[in-house]
Design a protein around this motif. Sequence first.
Motif, PDB file in Angstrom:
ATOM      1  N   GLU A 239     -51.018  17.530  25.954  1.00  0.00           N
ATOM      2  CA  GLU A 239     -50.767  17.347  27.386  1.00  0.00           C
ATOM      3  C   GLU A 239     -50.306  18.646  28.039  1.00  0.00           C
ATOM      4  N   GLN A 240     -49.363  19.335  27.406  1.00  0.00           N
ATOM      5  CA  GLN A 240     -48.869  20.595  27.969  1.00  0.00           C
ATOM      6  C   GLN A 240     -49.973  21.644  28.026  1.00  0.00           C
ATOM      7  N   THR A 241     -50.847  21.648  27.004  1.00  0.00           N
ATOM      8  CA  THR A 241     -51.939  22.619  26.983  1.00  0.00           C
ATOM      9  C   THR A 241     -52.881  22.412  28.154  1.00  0.00           C
ATOM     10  N   ARG A 242     -53.302  21.161  28.391  1.00  0.00           N
ATOM     11  CA  ARG A 242     -54.227  20.880  29.487  1.00  0.00           C
ATOM     12  C   ARG A 242     -53.624  21.269  30.834  1.00  0.00           C
ATOM     13  N   LYS A 243     -52.376  20.904  31.056  1.00  0.00           N
ATOM     14  CA  LYS A 243     -51.735  21.226  32.331  1.00  0.00           C
ATOM     15  C   LYS A 243     -51.578  22.732  32.500  1.00  0.00           C
ATOM     16  N   ALA A 244     -51.169  23.424  31.414  1.00  0.00           N
ATOM     17  CA  ALA A 244     -50.962  24.870  31.498  1.00  0.00           C
ATOM     18  C   ALA A 244     -52.266  25.587  31.834  1.00  0.00           C
ATOM     19  N   LEU A 245     -53.370  25.176  31.229  1.00  0.00           N
ATOM     20  CA  LEU A 245     -54.653  25.827  31.487  1.00  0.00           C
ATOM     21  C   LEU A 245     -55.125  25.579  32.916  1.00  0.00           C
ATOM     22  N   ARG A 246     -54.933  24.379  33.415  1.00  0.00           N
ATOM     23  CA  ARG A 246     -55.316  24.100  34.801  1.00  0.00           C
ATOM     24  C   ARG A 246     -54.504  24.955  35.776  1.00  0.00           C
ATOM     25  N   GLN A 247     -53.215  25.053  35.518  1.00  0.00           N
ATOM     26  CA  GLN A 247     -52.358  25.807  36.430  1.00  0.00           C
ATOM     27  C   GLN A 247     -52.619  27.308  36.338  1.00  0.00           C
ATOM     28  N   ALA A 248     -52.970  27.796  35.140  1.00  0.00           N
ATOM     29  CA  ALA A 248     -53.228  29.222  34.961  1.00  0.00           C
ATOM     30  C   ALA A 248     -54.521  29.659  35.633  1.00  0.00           C
ATOM     31  N   THR A 249     -55.397  28.712  35.940  1.00  0.00           N
ATOM     32  CA  THR A 249     -56.670  29.030  36.595  1.00  0.00           C
ATOM     33  C   THR A 249     -56.683  28.594  38.054  1.00  0.00           C
ATOM     34  N   ALA A 250     -55.511  28.362  38.610  1.00  0.00           N
ATOM     35  CA  ALA A 250     -55.420  27.896  39.996  1.00  0.00           C
ATOM     36  C   ALA A 250     -55.928  28.938  40.985  1.00  0.00           C
ATOM     37  N   ASP A 251     -55.824  30.227  40.631  1.00  0.00           N
ATOM     38  CA  ASP A 251     -56.317  31.304  41.478  1.00  0.00           C
ATOM     39  C   ASP A 251     -57.539  31.906  40.804  1.00  0.00           C
ATOM     40  N   PRO A 252     -58.733  31.528  41.215  1.00  0.00           N
ATOM     41  CA  PRO A 252     -59.945  31.985  40.524  1.00  0.00           C
ATOM     42  C   PRO A 252     -60.169  33.484  40.624  1.00  0.00           C
ATOM     43  N   ALA A 253     -59.489  34.150  41.539  1.00  0.00           N
ATOM     44  CA  ALA A 253     -59.674  35.593  41.699  1.00  0.00           C
ATOM     45  C   ALA A 253     -58.859  36.399  40.698  1.00  0.00           C
ATOM     46  N   ARG A 254     -57.943  35.746  39.995  1.00  0.00           N
ATOM     47  CA  ARG A 254     -57.067  36.488  39.065  1.00  0.00           C
ATOM     48  C   ARG A 254     -56.995  35.755  37.741  1.00  0.00           C
ATOM     49  N   LYS A 255     -56.867  36.522  36.666  1.00  0.00           N
ATOM     50  CA  LYS A 255     -56.758  35.940  35.338  1.00  0.00           C
ATOM     51  C   LYS A 255     -55.317  35.510  35.080  1.00  0.00           C
ATOM     52  N   GLY A 256     -55.138  34.239  34.784  1.00  0.00           N
ATOM     53  CA  GLY A 256     -53.795  33.719  34.541  1.00  0.00           C
ATOM     54  C   GLY A 256     -53.354  33.918  33.112  1.00  0.00           C
ATOM     55  N   CYS A 257     -52.053  33.695  32.871  1.00  0.00           N
ATOM     56  CA  CYS A 257     -51.464  33.811  31.544  1.00  0.00           C
ATOM     57  C   CYS A 257     -50.641  32.568  31.228  1.00  0.00           C
TER      58      CYS A 257
END
Length: 441
Positions: A239-257
């Motif tokens: 569950e934490q993995t799915r949420k973290a990945l969605r939130q890290a890609t919230a800004d498509p112009a920048r690579k999230g961490c």
Amino acid sequence: MTGTRRTRLFLPVRNRPDRSTVRGTRPRARSVALSAGALAACASLAVGCGVVPGTTGGSGDDPVTVMTWAPEQTAATNEPGMPAMAKAYARWVNSQGGINGRRLNVLTCNEKNDTVAAAKCAQRAVDEGAVAVVGSYSQHGRSYLSPLEAAGIPYIGGYGLTDDEFTSPLSFPVNGGQPALLAGLGEQLAKSCGPVVLVRPDSVVGDTMPVLLDAGLRTGPHATSTDELAAEDATQYEEQTRKALRQATADPARKGCVVPSLGDRTDTFMDSFRRAREDYPGVRTAGVLGSIDQSLIDRSGGTYDGTYVTGWYPEENDKRWNTMNKVIRKHAFGDNRIDPADPGVQTTWIAYTVLKAVVEELGDGEVSARTVRRTLDQGMKVTTGGLTPPLSWPFDDLVAPGGFARLVNANVTFQVVRKGRLVAARKGFVSVLKTLENATS
């Protein structure tokens, strides 16, 4: 509760108070009786039960007794390499005639990630006349510091998990602890990552992590990280993995961490992350040493390549670790609990370097808890072969960020995983003193 940042005033890391006390008060030191096993051990020790606390060093050829504790075989974070490193260090110096002719006697204790066990370890150090507790790990600062403070026994080189380690006048930290690591990681990620998602334990220690990480992120364009909570002893993180990945890609112009700060559980989290990451190829990972180290990277099959890591000390293959590595090879007798890349093992080595310097400074005089503490309080400088800046804890002249009065080493190192190896991302040490001041203001 995941995904929601708790509204709270910042306090440095603090262990959970006893339920019987009002929050924020310090319980009185408790007297903990020796177990039957410890009593039996006393009969076989040259020093131990019945002595005045902290006087085993004596003078002349008397042995110097110290203790190192850490949790072992628990459901949360474990650091068995720290007491194992302490034993190897003692074998090394004793093979050379001891320290100024004094044999080093190292007691070890399993702290069990438990407040009662931590207090028992501290009380055993008192009862067996330890002149210091050296290079140890515990989340339960008040539980063990109360007995040590009552007996006047210094605590040298703890892991830096609780605010008590940076406020107690008997604590002599050798690194900036968790505060420096997280503030430094925030600085490292400030210009490298888009949205930053922190996955951390749902605990009192974990509650301070976002504040410290965000203080570093604010040195760049970020305001805050996104906070994902997980049980401290969780066995899966889908569950934490799915949420973290969605939130890290919230800004498509920048690579999230995504930043997993889960101690021993980081490996478990990364199992889930590795499977889910295929749909989010641009997301990178980051962490601090202790959650991510070389042994974990070696087992990962490339999962960590490109990961940003912040540590206290130079990377594992730096030549400044040569002496420690030689001692491990010759005096650890193949003890696989000792990983030279583990920051707990490295901290224990540095803490014993401090102890050795103090005993040498005392010469033929009395080595006791009082004289060890006094020598450090008077501002003695200890060099560690470049593994840290020169260390000094002058009692009347400590200048540190608010809330961390005993923090004398705010330096960190920036590292990155390349081709399966942790290497320096930036040469030398980076001071996060200003960032910590901003975090605590």
